[in-house]
Design an enzyme around this catalytic site. Structure first.
Site, PDB file in Angstrom:
ATOM      1  CB  SER A 176      -0.937  -0.014   1.104  1.00  0.00           C
ATOM      2  OG  SER A 176      -0.124   0.019   2.287  1.00  0.00           O
ATOM      3  CE  LYS A 232      -2.361   2.233   5.178  1.00  0.00           C
ATOM      4  NZ  LYS A 232      -2.376   1.480   3.756  1.00  0.00           N
TER       5      LYS A 232
END
Length: 253
Positions: free
Chosen positions: A55, A97
Site C-alpha cells: 500500500s 501510511k
C-alpha cells in the site's frame, strides 16, 4: 670512544614502535566507542519494521524492512510516513501510511487530478509513476484537532483513511496512536526517504532523524578498529624486514 650506530638505530626504531603501539591502541579504543555508541544510539532512537503490504509502493514495497524513529504524535507533520496502531483499523497490528492532513486541515480529492489540502493542490512525486491522486477520489473532510488523515502512496489498493470515512472520526487517527516516523528503507538498501516537498507551502516539514550521523559513527568506528588492530602485525613484519636488510654495525672512533 666509539658510537655503535646500529644500536642507536635499534633504539630509535623501538621508540617508534612503542609510539605506534600507543596510537594503535587509542585508535581501537576510539573506534569501539564510536561503533558501539552508534549501535546503542540507534537502538534507543529507532525501531525496525517489516511492511507486509504494497500500500506504500513505490516508496516502500511489500516485504521491505524500514527503520522508523520513535517520535511523539505531537511531532508529526504533513508528508511524514508514520507507524501507528488503531484498533478500528486493524486489531493489534502496526500500520504504515503517509500523513496528508493534520488537525484543522480540510482535505479532498481531487482537483485537476491532485490531492487538495486547505485549497492548495499538492505535488506528490512519490506516487506510482503515471498514476493520479484521483484514483482515490473522496469528498471533503475536515480533520478534527489532534487527529491525522492518512493515505497510502499506492492509492488504488490502500486501506487508508478513505476506507474509514463512515467512522465517527471520518477516517482520521489520533496523534497519540503514532509511535514512529519512517526515516529509511534498509532492506533492500534504498536509503533515506525523499522529503515530501509538496507540503512545504502548508508549513515546515519534519527534520530527518540522526540516522546519517549514526551510520557515520558505525562505519568510522569500524575503520578505526580494523586499522588500529592491523597496525601491530604490520609494524612487526616491517620491523623484521628492516632488521634483515640492516648492514653490520659500524663503529666510529
Amino acid at each position: 670512544m666509539g658510537v655503535d650506530v646500529a644500536a642507536a638505530g635499534h633504539d630509535n626504531g623501538k621508540s617508534n614502535t612503542n609510539l605506534g603501539g600507543i596510537l594503535s591502541g587509542l585508535a581501537v579504543a576510539l573506534g569501539l566507542v564510536l561503533f558501539l555508541g552508534g549501535f546503542g544510539w540507534a537502538a534507543v532512537v529507532y525501531r525496525p519494521y517489516t511492511v507486509p503490504t504494497s500500500s506504500m509502493a513505490p516508496t516502500i514495497d511489500i516485504g521491505d524492512r524500514v527503520l522508523a524513529q520513535r517520535v511523539d504524535g505531537g511531532e508529526v507533520r504533513r508528508g511524514d510516513v508514520v507507524v501507528f496502531r488503531d484498533k478500528s483499523w486493524v486489531t493489534n497490528a502496526n500500520v504504515v501510511k503517509r500523513v496528508v492532513a493534520v488537525g484543522g486541515d480540510t482535505v479532498s480529492c481531487c482537483t485537476e487530478g491532485k490531492l487538495t489540502v486547505n485549497g492548495k493542490q499538492i505535488e506528490e512525486p512519490y506516487l506510482p509513476k503515471g498514476s493520479l491522486a484521483e484514483i482515490k477520489n473522496f469528498p471533503t473532510v475536515k480533520v478534527p484537532q489532534g487527529r491525522l488523515f492518512l493515505l497510502g502512496d499506492e492509492r488504488q489498493g490502500s486501506l487508508d483513511s478513505t476506507a474509514h470515512l463512515t467512522d465517527a472520526a471520518s477516517g482520521t487517527v489520533a496523534r497519540g496512536a503514532v509511535s514512529a516516523r519512517v526515516d529509511a528503507v534498509v532492506w533492500p538498501m534504498n536509503g533515506m526517504l525523499k522529503r515530501p516537498t509538496g507540503f512545504e507551502a502548508l508549513g515546515s516539514l519534519s527534520q530527518p532523524g540522526p540516522l546519517r550521523i549514526i551510520v557515520l559513527m558505525v562505519v568510522g568506528g569500524a575503520v578505526l578498529v580494523l586499522g588500529g588492530g592491523a597496525y601491530g602485525p604490520i609494524a612487526k613484519r616491517m620491523g623484521r624486514s628492516r632488521a634483515r636488510s640492516r648492514t653490520e654495525p659500524v663503529s666510529a672512533g
